[in-house]
Design a protein around this motif. Structure first.
Motif, short mmCIF file in Angstrom:
data_model
loop_
_atom_site.label_atom_id
_atom_site.label_comp_id
_atom_site.label_asym_id
_atom_site.label_seq_id
_atom_site.Cartn_x
_atom_site.Cartn_y
_atom_site.Cartn_z
N GLN A 7 90.06 -23.49 70.57
CA GLN A 7 90.36 -21.80 70.80
C GLN A 7 89.10 -20.95 70.67
O GLN A 7 89.05 -19.96 71.55
CB GLN A 7 91.45 -21.50 69.50
CG GLN A 7 91.78 -19.92 69.54
CD GLN A 7 92.60 -19.59 68.61
OE1 GLN A 7 92.79 -20.51 67.44
NE2 GLN A 7 92.94 -18.34 68.35
N GLN A 8 87.91 -21.55 69.93
CA GLN A 8 86.75 -20.54 69.79
C GLN A 8 85.89 -20.84 71.11
O GLN A 8 85.18 -20.11 71.64
CB GLN A 8 86.04 -21.01 68.58
CG GLN A 8 86.66 -20.77 67.26
CD GLN A 8 86.53 -19.10 67.02
OE1 GLN A 8 85.78 -18.56 67.66
NE2 GLN A 8 87.50 -18.82 66.20
N GLN A 62 86.21 -18.64 74.22
CA GLN A 62 85.57 -17.14 74.09
C GLN A 62 84.16 -17.27 74.61
O GLN A 62 83.65 -16.35 74.90
CB GLN A 62 85.59 -16.72 72.66
CG GLN A 62 87.09 -16.64 72.18
CD GLN A 62 86.91 -16.16 70.69
OE1 GLN A 62 85.95 -15.67 70.26
NE2 GLN A 62 88.18 -16.51 70.03
N LYS A 99 97.00 -23.31 76.21
CA LYS A 99 97.02 -21.87 76.07
C LYS A 99 95.61 -21.43 76.81
O LYS A 99 95.58 -20.47 77.35
CB LYS A 99 97.30 -21.55 74.96
CG LYS A 99 97.26 -20.07 74.81
CD LYS A 99 97.73 -19.53 73.22
CE LYS A 99 99.08 -20.19 72.88
NZ LYS A 99 99.52 -19.59 71.45
N ASN A 100 94.60 -22.20 76.32
CA ASN A 100 93.34 -21.51 76.68
C ASN A 100 92.36 -22.27 77.75
O ASN A 100 91.67 -21.68 78.28
CB ASN A 100 92.40 -21.88 75.45
CG ASN A 100 92.70 -21.29 73.94
OD1 ASN A 100 92.49 -20.02 73.88
ND2 ASN A 100 93.35 -22.06 73.23
N SER A 146 97.11 -25.64 72.03
CA SER A 146 95.86 -24.83 72.12
C SER A 146 95.17 -25.09 73.35
O SER A 146 94.68 -24.10 74.03
CB SER A 146 95.11 -25.18 71.00
OG SER A 146 93.84 -24.43 70.96
N CYS A 147 95.32 -26.39 73.76
CA CYS A 147 94.66 -26.91 75.11
C CYS A 147 95.09 -26.22 76.08
O CYS A 147 94.64 -25.50 76.88
CB CYS A 147 94.41 -28.30 75.30
SG CYS A 147 93.44 -29.10 74.11
N SER A 195 91.22 -25.59 66.39
CA SER A 195 90.38 -24.31 66.24
C SER A 195 89.33 -24.27 66.98
O SER A 195 88.84 -23.21 67.50
CB SER A 195 90.02 -24.30 64.51
OG SER A 195 91.01 -24.12 63.83
#
Length: 813
Positions: A109-110, A113, A154-155, A151-152, A106
């Motif tokens: 992912q934040q 941004q 993808k972002n 997550s790593c 999480s």
């Protein structure tokens, strides 16, 4: 409130109130305020530094990351990632490491941004974090670590490029796993390998990496089929197999481990290809549609019915694994249809044939009522893909050529099975029946159970395949319903309407599988589609549907009753449109009598002449000298078309009576007697019985009735002609003239008068005179004024009478 909750967590029994505090914070969104968030962040940082309270701090950190403001995250985001990395590198409990991996996903992912945080995280923390997560392969918290790794990638795909090889080896090792969660995570992570590292100018490297990965997955799938379909394929079809493949483990040589590994690997590789086709990608790629369809044709080309005659262990194990393998192949086909959409129209015949072929071999014989049928999961999957294919390509899908076959499959899956019981008396010494004889005798054998035995019944049996079948049939109607054969609509309506009426008669115990609300709703949806889809050669069941939807509002399932209410409103809008329709039904009783305006203004005069001749003919004998006229009977246009009731007139009742008019007895006052009544009291209407009436305000279509002569039926409709000739008939010359009169234009009113005269005691046929009153004469006659004197009218009428009576001039005598 946030401070009170935080204080309660600091007490001795604070761990017991932790779930309650997190629930209250999520419900009231207490941490959106920066002041409240700062107090919680301080408590979290303190808790993460101590092994005893680390799990509590991780739970609170997850809540803060979801609710905190942008300023709070920018301030503390990098610190949280560093602390979480330290937690993962420490030897802590599996539950703590699992929670840390979940929160780390999480936070990453934040962090992507916010550019300020993303730059520092990408250059400093991501490479170390990926290496730490890859080391969790043999631990219990590996699924959570795989989520964080996903997550790593993808972002932050660029910093993960250095570890691409290790990640690929990890994914290839998971292709043989049978754990559902690990299998799903591996399938979702595999497409991300193409995006690891730099993309180059315009994403060229991304495009090349994606194409190479797709070839590797397809090549690996063909290798699996090579091992699984040994000696099964005919070799008549050739497939383009990519040379590249993934570095997978060696397949075991002995069964059943060999078949188990092959089926599991096939399922996971199909999932990877499905995600590779459906997931978003940062660059434009080219999907190899022909190669994927070739693989699907090969995978779906072998079915269990081809293996029934072979009793080896390999074939039996493969037959047990084929339904799952076919479901995985259909999942690829569904993802391909959703991604490529209308670009698959050139391959419509292949796709439709694959779906119909799957429905064909999975058809089973009649089973036991209330029990699940074989291949239900695969048939449900085939119906689902068929629905997606129809929704995407509509009429271009090519399903209309297979509509009849699809209808038969749907009717077989959606029709409730009849519960039959077979009683058999056991006789001593009776021979046991063969398998073929037992197969002919259908029904449930109650020999062992007896009459008091109970059958095992599942009220939800086959509900999934029934619901999918009804949805597919509804989509077929909506998409190609107007271009298929009318027999398709006929069979559909004959299936759905009686079945719904049967359900209404027994709502407390509906037939299986319609005790499921989804199946009943699908049946009502099919009925509404049958009403809305119009076919030029078959009517919709609107009247039946209104009644059925009205009763369906009383269904005990709320979704079913709500849909019936909406469907009833739709039917009401069809029955009672907001505006008049363009093709409204014509009611004969309300249709006005239409006849073209008559141009024969001497009709009233001729009727008067006819009445006088009738009265005169009754007083004189047949040998009286003079001109003899036969007046044919006339019918109006409206009568000939059946628009008014054909009442026999008085003149028609005396059809075979002769009418004789002596030219010397025509009164002088004839023109004055028949004045134009339309100049005084409105238009004159000639009745069928010879009388006339006038009324004001009538339409122009009722001004007069056109008199037409039925030449072909002159023997029944016209009066006979008295003559001294043989048979008293009409000569061939006169018939020819009458036939010529029938061919004349319908824009003119024609009166045919035939007669005979006596000259010097010898009876001679009179000239047959055609009196044609054209529109010009009508316009001239209507242009006369009312003030015209009687003498000019007498002169005109006398000139016209000369045409009626040849060789004689009407005078005042």
């Amino acid at each position: 409130m946030a401070n009170v909750l935080l204080t309660s967590l600091s007490e001795k029994d604070g761990k017991t109130s932790l779930p309650w505090a997190i629930e209250v914070a999520n419900e009231h969104q207490l941490l959106q305020s920066e002041q409240n968030a700062q107090d919680w962040v301080s408590h979290i940082n303190t808790s993460l530094g101590t092994a005893k309270t680390r799990l509590e701090g991780l739970c609170l950190l997850g809540t803060v990351v979801q609710q905190c403001s942008a300023g709070t995250f920018i301030q503390h985001g990098t610190t949280w990632i560093r602390m979480l990395t330290q937690v993962l590198q420490a030897y802590d409990s599996p539950l703590t490491l699992q929670m840390a991996s979940h929160v780390l996903g999480s936070v990453v992912q934040q962090a992507a941004q916010y550019p300020e945080v993303a730059r520092e995280v990408a250059t400093t923390h991501i490479p170390t974090l990926v290496q730490c997560l890859l080391g969790a392969q043999d631990h219990q918290w590996f699924p959570s670590a795989l989520e964080a790794l996903q997550s790593c990638m993808k972002n932050f795909p660029g910093p993960c490029g250095s570890s691409k090889g290790k990640v690929e080896s990890l994914i290839c090792g998971l292709m043989d796993t049978s754990q559902p969660r690990l299998s799903q995570l591996a399938q979702q992570t595999c497409p991300l390998l193409a995006g690891c590292g730099g993309g180059g100018a315009g994403g060229v490297k991304y495009t090349e990496a994606w194409a190479h990965l797709c070839d590797q997955v397809l090549g690996s799938l063909h290798q699996v089929l090579d091992h699984a379909y040994q000696d099964m394929e005919t070799g008549l079809q050739t497939y383009s197999v990519p040379q590249a493949s993934l570095r997978l483990k060696t397949v075991p040589e002995s069964d059943p481990a060999r078949t188990f590994v092959l089926s599991t690997r096939f399922h996971n590789l199909c999932g990877c290809l499905e995600q590779l086709v459906s997931q978003e990608f940062p660059a434009v790629v080219r999907i190899p549609v022909p190669d994927i369809l070739a693989f699907l044709c090969r995978a779906l080309g072998v079915n269990p019915k081809m293996l029934f005659g072979k009793a080896s262990m390999e074939h039996v194990l493969l037959m047990s694994a084929l339904p799952k393998m076919h479901c995985s192949a259909l999942s690829i086909l569904e993802a391909l249809i959703i991604s490529c959409r209308s670009h698959l129209v050139p391959h419509a015949s292949v796709i439709s044939q694959l779906l119909v072929q799957t429905l064909g071999w999975t058809t089973s014989e009649e089973g036991v009522p209330g029990r699940q049928r074989p291949y239900s999961t695969l048939r449900s999957r085939a119906y689902t893909v068929l629905t997606v294919w129809l929704n995407v390509c509509s009429a271009a899908s090519g399903v209309d050529s297979h509509a009849d076959v699809i209808l038969q499959h749907v009717l077989k899956d959606a029709t409730p099975q009849a519960d039959t019981t077979k009683l058999k008396a056991s006789r001593p010494g009776a021979q046991e029946q063969s398998k073929r004889q037992k197969k002919k005798q259908r029904g449930v054998d109650m020999t062992d159970q007896g009459l008091s035995g109970h059958m095992k019944v599942d009220s939800q049996a086959n509900s999934d395949v029934c619901c999918a079948a009804l949805g597919a049939l509804k989509t077929v109607l909506e998409v190609v319903g107007s271009i298929i054969k009318p027999s398709f609509h006929k069979e559909t309506q004959e299936f759905v309407i009686p079945l719904l009426l049967k359900i209404h008669q027994n709502q407390s115990d509906p037939p299986i599988p319609y005790s499921c609300g989804r199946c009943r709703k699908g049946l009502y949806q099919l009925l509404l589609a049958a009403v809305l889809v119009l076919h030029p050669r078959w009517p919709p069941p609107t009247q039946c549907a209104v009644k059925i939807f009205s009763v369906g509002q009383q269904d005990y399932d709320l979704q079913v009753s709500s849909f019936c209410r909406e469907a009833l409103l739709t039917c009401m809008s069809i029955i009672h449109p907001r505006a008049s329709t363009l093709q409204s039904p014509v009611i004969i009783a309300d249709t006005p009598i239409i006849s073209k305006p008559s141009t024969n203004h001497l009709a009233s005069n001729f009727q008067g002449l006819r009445r006088n001749a009738t009265e005169e003919g009754t007083r004189k004998n047949d040998s009286h000298n003079g001109n003899l006229f036969t007046a044919p009977s006339f019918k109006s246009v409206s009568q000939s078309e059946g628009m008014v009731e054909d009442k026999p007139s008085q003149s028609e009742s005396t059809t075979h009576e002769s009418i004789r008019i002596k030219s010397s007895e025509v009164p002088v006052s004839f023109p004055n007697k028949f004045r134009r009544e339309e100049d005084i009291a409105g238009p004159s209407v000639i009745q069928l019985d010879g009388s006339s009436s006038s009324s004001e305000g009538q339409s122009s279509s009722e001004d007069s009735v056109e008199f037409l002569e039925d030449v072909r039926n002159n023997e029944a409709d016209s009066s006979t002609l008295e003559s001294g000739g043989p048979g008293g008939g009409v000569s061939s010359t006169e018939r020819q003239q009458a036939t010529d009169m029938d061919k004349m234009s319908g824009n003119e009113d024609v009166v045919l008068i035939q007669g005979r005269t006596k000259e010097g005691g010898t009876e001679v046929s009179a000239d047959t005179t055609d009196l044609t009153i054209a529109g010009g004469m009508k316009r001239k006659y209507e242009s006369d004024v009312e003030d015209e004197d009687g003498e000019s009218q007498d002169t005109d009428l006398q000139a016209m009478l000369a045409a009626f009576v040849p060789d004689s001039t009407p005078d005042g005598n």
